[in-house]
Design a protein around this motif. Structure first.
Motif, PDB file in Angstrom:
ATOM      1  N   THR A  97       0.858  -1.190   0.000  1.00 49.06           N
ATOM      2  CA  THR A  97       0.000   0.000   0.000  1.00 49.06           C
ATOM      3  C   THR A  97       0.892   1.237   0.000  1.00 49.06           C
TER       4      THR A  97
ATOM      5  N   SER B 124      -6.691   3.001  -3.307  1.00 48.68           N
ATOM      6  CA  SER B 124      -6.427   1.574  -3.537  1.00 48.68           C
ATOM      7  C   SER B 124      -5.163   1.201  -2.773  1.00 48.68           C
TER       8      SER B 124
ATOM      9  N   LEU C 155      -2.122  -0.172  -3.079  1.00 51.60           N
ATOM     10  CA  LEU C 155      -1.241  -0.511  -4.193  1.00 51.60           C
ATOM     11  C   LEU C 155       0.054   0.295  -4.047  1.00 51.60           C
TER      12      LEU C 155
ATOM     13  N   SER D 201      -5.201  -1.282 -11.548  1.00 50.72           N
ATOM     14  CA  SER D 201      -5.780  -0.284 -10.640  1.00 50.72           C
ATOM     15  C   SER D 201      -7.264  -0.528 -10.412  1.00 50.72           C
TER      16      SER D 201
ATOM     17  N   GLY E 274      -2.450   4.522  -2.838  1.00 50.35           N
ATOM     18  CA  GLY E 274      -2.340   4.142  -4.240  1.00 50.35           C
ATOM     19  C   GLY E 274      -2.040   5.322  -5.146  1.00 50.35           C
TER      20      GLY E 274
END
Ligand code: FEO
Length: 394
Positions: free
Chosen positions: A33, A169, A171, A184, A223
């Protein structure tokens, strides 16, 4: 990660967390993250937008040092959760002139959760503005994305919406902006399912609220950022508003293969009737994937053996999770095998009281499934296919 310039005098100064694999001691993070924090230098005032998780405080402080930031006037705090506010006391200690800006509801939560000094907090009303000299911030109250105190900030001159968890998100990526829309989309949908889905009605209200803003960039707190905001706005719109689809989610667990045999049979029967099925073995599945599948499913069928007179704990976990996430399901059923009796159906049905669903006739069989049990599974598949068709779930 070093500071990254987004536009002149606007920087991303937060941290990537490549290796984190669990959030809230529950949510799997297959792609890590990030904790995004942004610095805006106006001609008169300097603002930090959110901080970072306490595990990454050094990254944030070093980034601010690298940019030569000697003074911060305000720390805009969108959300009291510790992954964005846990470093607030450290930042306030380093920048003694800084005041915190948040919603009235957030004020007490910051004091409670992060032990932030209450006398340095300024609260703002919905749509209130703050001039930084040549730049203007507009604060947009956006409750329940995903806590009651959440807000967003719109930077008018640069048309950037700082959205905190909304549109985020989990990510970790060095890309500043979304570059792989497939990846995504999956990460954002997983995030929506785990974090936002229980508040679908509030999501709708907040989507309405932001739709009249001219937005060039959405800068979330997790993200990559969105420089094509239509991509994520359209996805959120679909997740929050669309009717369920012709999908059955089938989380199951099996101890001696009787329930597994029933699951396999039902999956085949549903597919023969044109229904899409997503099957999850609860002993090994990633619950984030299961949560994601619930976003657009019309029906859940839980497969469980009866153990110790009730549902298997894995099945109980899935039922508890679905009940908490409040997906837009319409139908639920239960299948499984038992040895000599129990209260599996009553137990599971009692665990999903949040779901506004019709319970379709469960199929429980004694021991290994037999011809009559397969017939009952055919009937269940017929019922599901017919219900989906009657409701125009496609
Ligand atoms: Fe990313 Fe709700 O905190």
């Amino acid at each position: 990660m070093k500071p990254r310039e987004i536009k002149p005098k606007i920087y991303r100064v937060g941290a990537l967390d490549w290796d984190r694999r669990l959030f809230d001691a529950l949510i799997p993070l297959p792609d890590g993250t990030s904790y995004n924090s942004y610095l805006i230098q106006g001609s008169e005032k300097t603002v930090l937008i959110d901080t970072v998780d306490p595990t990454k405080e050094t990254v944030l402080l070093e980034n601010l040092d690298e940019l030569g930031i000697k003074n911060i006037d305000y720390v805009v705090t969108h959300h009291a959760e510790q992954d964005h506010s846990g470093t607030l006391p450290v930042v306030l200690n380093k920048y003694p002139e800084a005041k915190v800006i948040c919603t009235p509801k957030c004020q007490g939560m910051l004091v409670d959760l992060s032990l932030a000094p209450g006398d340095r907090i300024i609260t703002v009303e919905d749509k209130e503005t703050l001039s930084l000299g040549d730049k203007t911030l507009e604060f947009i109250h956006a409750p329940w994305v995903h806590w009651p105190e959440t807000m967003l900030t719109y930077l008018r001159e640069d048309k950037i919406l700082f959205s905190c968890d909304f549109f985020g998100s989990h990510l970790a990526t060095t890309d500043l902006y979304v570059s792989d829309e497939g990846q995504s989309y999956e990460a954002a949908k997983r995030y929506y399912a785990e974090i936002m889905m229980p508040f679908r009605n509030q999501i709708q209200k907040n989507l309405e609220k932001v739709k009249d803003y001219a937005i060039d960039v959405i800068a979330p707190s997790h993200g990559p950022m969105h420089d094509r905001p239509g991509f994520i706005l359209k996805a959120y719109h679909s997740w929050a508003y669309d009717e369920p689809r012709n999908i059955v989610v089938l989380p199951y667990t099996s101890m001696h293969d009787s329930t597994r045999k029933m699951v396999d049979y039902l999956v085949g029967a549903l597919v023969q009737r044109g229904v899409t099925v997503k099957q999850f073995d609860l002993a090994v599945t990633d619950i984030g994937k299961l949560a994601m599948s619930l976003v657009d499913a019309a029906t859940v069928v839980i497969g469980t053996p009866t153990v110790l007179a009730g549902a298997h704990p894995n099945a109980a976990h899935a039922a508890f999770l679905a009940n908490a996430l409040r997906p837009n399901l319409k139908f639920v059923s239960i299948i499984g095998s038992y040895g000599w009796g129990g209260r599996t159906v009553e137990q599971l049905a009692g665990m999903i009281s949040n779901l506004k669903v019709e319970v379709l006739e469960p199929v429980l069989c004694k021991g290994f499934p037999k011809e009559s049990d397969f017939k009952a599974l055919d009937n269940l598949a017929d019922m599901i296919a017919r219900k989906h068709k009657e409701n125009n779930f496609i």
